[in-house]
Scaffold this active site. Structure first.
Site, mmCIF file in Angstrom:
data_model
loop_
_atom_site.group_PDB
_atom_site.id
_atom_site.type_symbol
_atom_site.label_atom_id
_atom_site.label_comp_id
_atom_site.label_asym_id
_atom_site.label_seq_id
_atom_site.Cartn_x
_atom_site.Cartn_y
_atom_site.Cartn_z
ATOM 1 N N SER A 1 23.537 -25.003 22.011
ATOM 2 C CA SER A 1 24.535 -24.733 23.008
ATOM 3 C C SER A 1 24.084 -25.047 24.442
ATOM 4 C CB SER A 1 24.967 -23.265 22.941
ATOM 5 O OG SER A 1 23.874 -22.440 23.191
ATOM 6 N N LYS B 1 20.714 -22.674 32.728
ATOM 7 C CA LYS B 1 21.903 -22.513 31.878
ATOM 8 C C LYS B 1 22.726 -21.331 32.380
ATOM 9 C CE LYS B 1 22.923 -22.089 26.891
ATOM 10 N NZ LYS B 1 22.317 -21.923 25.571
ATOM 11 N N SER C 1 19.484 -23.575 19.921
ATOM 12 C CA SER C 1 20.287 -24.025 21.063
ATOM 13 C C SER C 1 19.543 -24.787 22.137
ATOM 14 C CB SER C 1 20.986 -22.833 21.704
ATOM 15 O OG SER C 1 21.976 -22.342 20.836
#
Lengths: 528, 441
Positions: free
Chosen positions: A171, A76, A195
């Site tokens: 997210s 990420k 997330s």
């Protein structure tokens, strides 16, 4: 090959059935084909190929580093990667190239993993849809799955099939999409309020949140320091365990990691039976907004455990209803603090104004942050004001303690693992998702996941079954602090029982060109 | 009597004690002009001595001044408080900056053991209670030399509290009596130093050097128990000696290793305390005394002329010899204190609470540190008096000598003067030993 599990591929590499370079090239090719998903912000092709080359040498010499050697993974884009742009999907860090690797990234590289690229997210990990980053939203691969498409044909909507594409959740949506679309075998996400687990549930993946303090946060660009953890997204529980084995452990660079003993290598026993297990069902998690499908699956899962001999009891987490508000106060306060360093002086975006330092700061921060980030900073600063601190921040800390105690009490009453939904429903279409603002969505979507972060417990989302629409639904297991191994063991047993179907994306590969056309239309509708 | 020796020995230097007598409360021989504050002191050991202005107008009330100090001492350590970059004076700009110091996103603080030990040593030397558990906080404000936008400090629960500092005040006829005065120490806390800003007005730019950013500081807060510039200066000087004896800070004001901010107010005795101002950027003992005395007089003048004192921050301009308001501080700053989430509470142990089998590298034992404390100046002076028959005031002078000055001629001259002053009661060989031992520290 790309659809195999990590363990299988690792075995294949060791046996020479495929070379790391071939594997890497396959993944790179698929990444290119699935570019419209917008899962990756940066594809580190050269780096990955070089790593593959080195891995190949090691395999030739019979000196593989372990199960992760030569395995493509994605990270990420809020993890610091040396020499590779790290943006947090924000204008503030566009062009920022860190000079160091996050500890978890370094650990993966030390095991020989191939870094395919940095994945997309909500800006600074604030959001539950992966829709609010500056590089645009991430599309859920299941939007293009045979399972979903077939169901859609039964209910014809607009002619343009792609305008109804679904969100990945957030997210860590980019990481989820990357794994779900087979472009890599595992991806790192982060989990502050859900997330990692939320997009895992929406993308049919295993999303694991380790205990706070088990895995180093050094290099993870923080959202809420007291709740963040690196998360792991994989297609099966065993794979997550392999990755966890590489990542877990104290880090002198992170003073919040603990010296808990973890057996290495991290092996998960296969549970023969669950008769000694006690599963807790928190009654406060049965909320009206919960979709009937998810509720039904939750119920079935509880029944499954019971029918296999486990004890299934109802427990109470009485302060659940306060957790959203408490989370909001603490999260925004820490955000306000953590974002204070972004002033354009040492790194990142700097505006053109040079009249005064204050003017420069103000313009830089206005230009660099999106509305969501700025909104949280303003809220957080409000709560931290001297006159508000006691009433908001300190009160929220106290409530946090109560919430954490709720879990302690539940586990002390003999429960080994809690079973809850992960999300309220399956993934929704992007156009529907953006009808509400980020704050509203986050408050709704985090409801089952964020209390876990406040208590620092381990949790995992396991894909259970497809909804009537052909979309994945996941359920969540929550374990005791530092009993990550036990948690994953139970999850592994459950995974075997439910036999979640593999996503069918062959059509996607064939339809690639058609979808690419439609992609242009979808990307116009970005907010602000 | 002692006067000639004292003046010679300490010309332009810091003094270890203040003269409080019928004369003026300022350095003898140094020109003071209009900035001097003629305050007569009482020979007492009262916590808050009352002073009366000599130049009282007829029918005017007497004034009492109240001075508190916030002292920042740079910890003498190899690396910074929360990161591994080196601590060095006068290095090329931005050459001692780690990723954490530059506040690169994702970096985390790691506590420096030596800095904690320094804080414990200093706390013990100042008779403080050492908190077995202390906490770290973030103090937020935006400034170019504070890369993270916050400073890590200890606001809620500092490492040491409730101590005292005893300094010597010369009184009586011919300055022969030394009266110990005490100033209470509110707390000692660990905190980060900021970087340096160099304002280049010509090019309308500010140059930032982060070498100093993150260096460990001990903030020592002195309660407002002092009453004039000389007392404050003396207290600071004594603290310097203590820090230097401990080795916890070189405490050199000229090099910025010791910085003092003064909180000053005036009131009529018996009435509540007045509004206080903060005077910052005092980087020598001499200016410290001057600035405080100026500010006291300024406040008195202001109030006597019917004005009022604003609760503001002022800086001392040494060329003009006065304090001026720092106008860039609009209203009171809200620092939005918040616990530092990346640092767990700091837990210290003593002999009784030390867990069995604890890794000595990972724990700090207060009792062990207490046992290994070096000799403090007050003890050295006591020894000089008891063992070598020296007069107390001479012992003060000896210890005042700058340890960096190893001038053998000066030492010999000093020995001669001491002998003369003590009427040869003190053995010159012993004096030389003491001096050399002191200078070798």
């Amino acid at each position: 090959m790309l659809g195999r599990s990590l363990r299988e591929v690792s075995a294949a590499l060791k046996q020479g059935q495929i070379t790391p370079t071939e594997l890497c090239q396959k993944c790179l090719s698929l990444i290119k084909k699935t570019k419209f998903l917008n899962a990756y912000i940066t594809v580190s092709e050269e780096v990955a190929l070089k790593q593959a080359e080195e891995s190949e040498k090691r395999y030739k010499n019979g000196q593989s580093l372990g199960d992760l050697d030569g395995i493509p993974i994605a990270v990420k884009d809020n993890f610091s990667t040396s020499g590779i742009e790290t943006t947090c999907a924000s204008n503030m860090l566009k062009g920022y190239i860190p000079p160091y690797n996050a500890t978890v990234v370094q650990k993966l590289l030390d095991q020989g993993a191939l870094l395919m690229g940095k994945t997309n997210l909500d800006e600074f990990a604030m959001g539950s849809g992966s829709t609010d980053g500056v590089f645009g939203p991430v599309k859920n691969p299941w939007s293009y799955s045979k399972q979903y498409r077939e169901k859609r044909k039964q209910n014809p909507h607009s002619e343009n099939e792609d305008s109804d594409w679904l969100i990945t959740g957030g997210s860590s949506g980019g990481s989820a999409a990357a794994v779900s679309a087979f472009t890599c075998y595992a991806a790192l996400g982060s989990d502050t309020g859900g997330s990692t687990r939320n997009p895992a549930a929406h993308c049919g993946l295993v999303g694991f949140k380790p205990s706070y303090g088990l895995v180093s946060r050094h290099g993870l660009i923080p959202l809420v320091n007291s709740m963040d953890v690196p998360g792991i997204l994989t297609r099966c529980v065993n794979d997550a365990a392999i990755v966890l084995g590489a990542l877990a452990g104290p880090d002198p660079r992170d003073s919040t990691t603990v010296h808990e003993p973890i057996s290495k290598p991290f092996m998960l026993p296969s549970l023969a039976d669950v008769s000694k297990l006690c599963i807790g069902i928190p009654k406060e998690y049965l909320v009206p907004e919960l979709s009937s499908e998810v509720q039904s699956l939750w119920s079935k899962a509880a029944d499954l455990f019971e029918s296999e001999g486990a004890k299934v009891i109802e427990v109470s987490l009485p302060h659940t209803s306060y957790s959203i508000v408490c989370y909001h106060v603490l999260c925004t306060s820490e955000v306000a603090s953590n974002m204070a360093r972004f002033d354009g002086l040492q790194y990142g975006h700097r505006c053109d104004i040079d009249v005064s330092t204050e003017a420069m700061y103000a313009a830089t921060r206005r230009e660099g942050f999106n509305d969501v980030v700025r909104g949280r900073i303003l809220s957080g600063n409000f709560f931290l004001l001297k006159e508000n601190y006691e009433n908001y921040f300190v009160k929220a800390q106290k409530v946090r303690r109560l919430i954490a105690n709720d879990f302690v009490n539940a586990f002390n009453s003999g429960v080994d693992v809690l079973l809850t939904p992960t999300t309220l429903s399956e993934a929704v279409p992007y156009l529907e998702f953006i009808k509400e603002d980020n704050r509203t969505r986050s408050a709704q979507d985090d409801i089952f996941t964020q209390a876990v972060n406040m208590a620092g417990l381990p949790a995992v989302s396991i894909p259970v079954a497809l909804s009537n629409q052909g979309l994945p639904i996941g359920l969540q297991f929550i374990g005791r602090a530092f009993c990550d191994q036990q948690l994953l063991t139970v999850a592994k047993w459950f995974e075997k029982q439910v036999q979640f179907p593999v996503i069918q994306l062959q059509e996607l590969m064939d339809d690639c060109s058609a979808v690419l056309e439609n992609e242009k239309l979808a990307s116009v509708s970005l907010k602000q | 009597m002692a006067a000639p020796m004292l003046r010679w020995g300490c010309r332009g230097r810091r003094w270890a004690f203040a003269r409080v007598d019928g004369g003026s409360c300022h350095r003898r021989g140094a020109p003071t002009g209009s900035t001097s504050n003629q305050i007569r002191g009482e020979s007492s050991v009262a916590q808050q001595p009352l002073h009366t202005a000599q130049k009282t107008r007829k029918g005017e009330h007497k004034w009492a001044a109240v001075v508190g100090l916030e002292i920042h001492a740079q910890i003498s350590s190899n690396s910074k408080l929360f990161s591994g970059s080196q601590v060095r004076f006068s290095a090329p700009p931005n050459s001692l900056v780690s990723f954490f110091d530059a506040s690169l996103p994702g970096t985390l603080p790691v506590l420096n053991r030596r800095c904690v030990e320094a804080a414990v040593m200093t706390g013990l030397a100042l008779n403080c209670h050492i908190n077995k558990k202390s906490l770290f906080d973030r103090k937020h404000y935006f400034y170019a030399d504070l890369p993270a936008g916050y400073q890590i400090t200890q606001q809620r629960l500092p490492i040491a509290v409730n101590g005292s500092l005893i300094y010597g005040v010369c009184a009586g006829k011919k300055q022969s009596q030394v009266i110990p005065k005490t100033v209470r120490i509110k707390q000692i806390q660990l905190e980060q130093d900021s970087g340096k800003s160099l304002h280049d007005n010509l090019r309308s730019q500010t140059l930032i050097d982060l070498n100093r950013a993150g260096v460990g500081l001990l903030e020592v807060v002195l309660e407002p128990d002092m009453s004039c510039g000389e007392e404050a200066a003396t207290a600071v000087r004594e603290l310097q000696l203590i820090l230097q004896a401990l080795g916890t800070s070189q405490a050199n004001m000229a090099e910025g290793q010791l910085r003092v901010d003064a909180n000053i107010s005036v009131h009529h005795p018996g009435e509540p305390l007045g509004v206080r101002t903060e005077v910052k950027n005092l980087n020598s003992i001499r200016f410290l005394a001057k600035a405080i005395d100026y500010e006291i007089q300024r406040q008195i003048n202001e109030l006597e002329n019917g004005g009022e004192i604003l609760n503001e921050t002022r800086s001392f301009h040494h060329k003009l010899g006065c304090t001026m308001s720092m106008r860039d501080k609009e209203g009171k700053q809200d620092y939005r204190f918040m616990p530092e989430p990346n640092l767990p509470p700091l837990v210290l142990y003593d002999a009784t609470s030390l867990p069995a089998g604890a890794d000595p590298q990972q724990v700090i034992n207060i009792d062990q540190i207490r046992e290994t404390l070096p000799e403090l100046p007050s003890v050295t002076r006591e020894k000089l008096v008891q063992q070598y028959g020296m007069l107390l005031e001479h012992s003060f002078t000896l210890l005042v000598m700058d340890v960096k000055n190893r001038n053998p001629r000066a030492i010999n001259k000093l020995i001669g003067l001491v002998r003369k002053a003590t009427q040869s009661r003190a053995d010159p060989v012993m004096i030389k030993e003491i001096l050399e031992k002191k200078l070798s520290l």
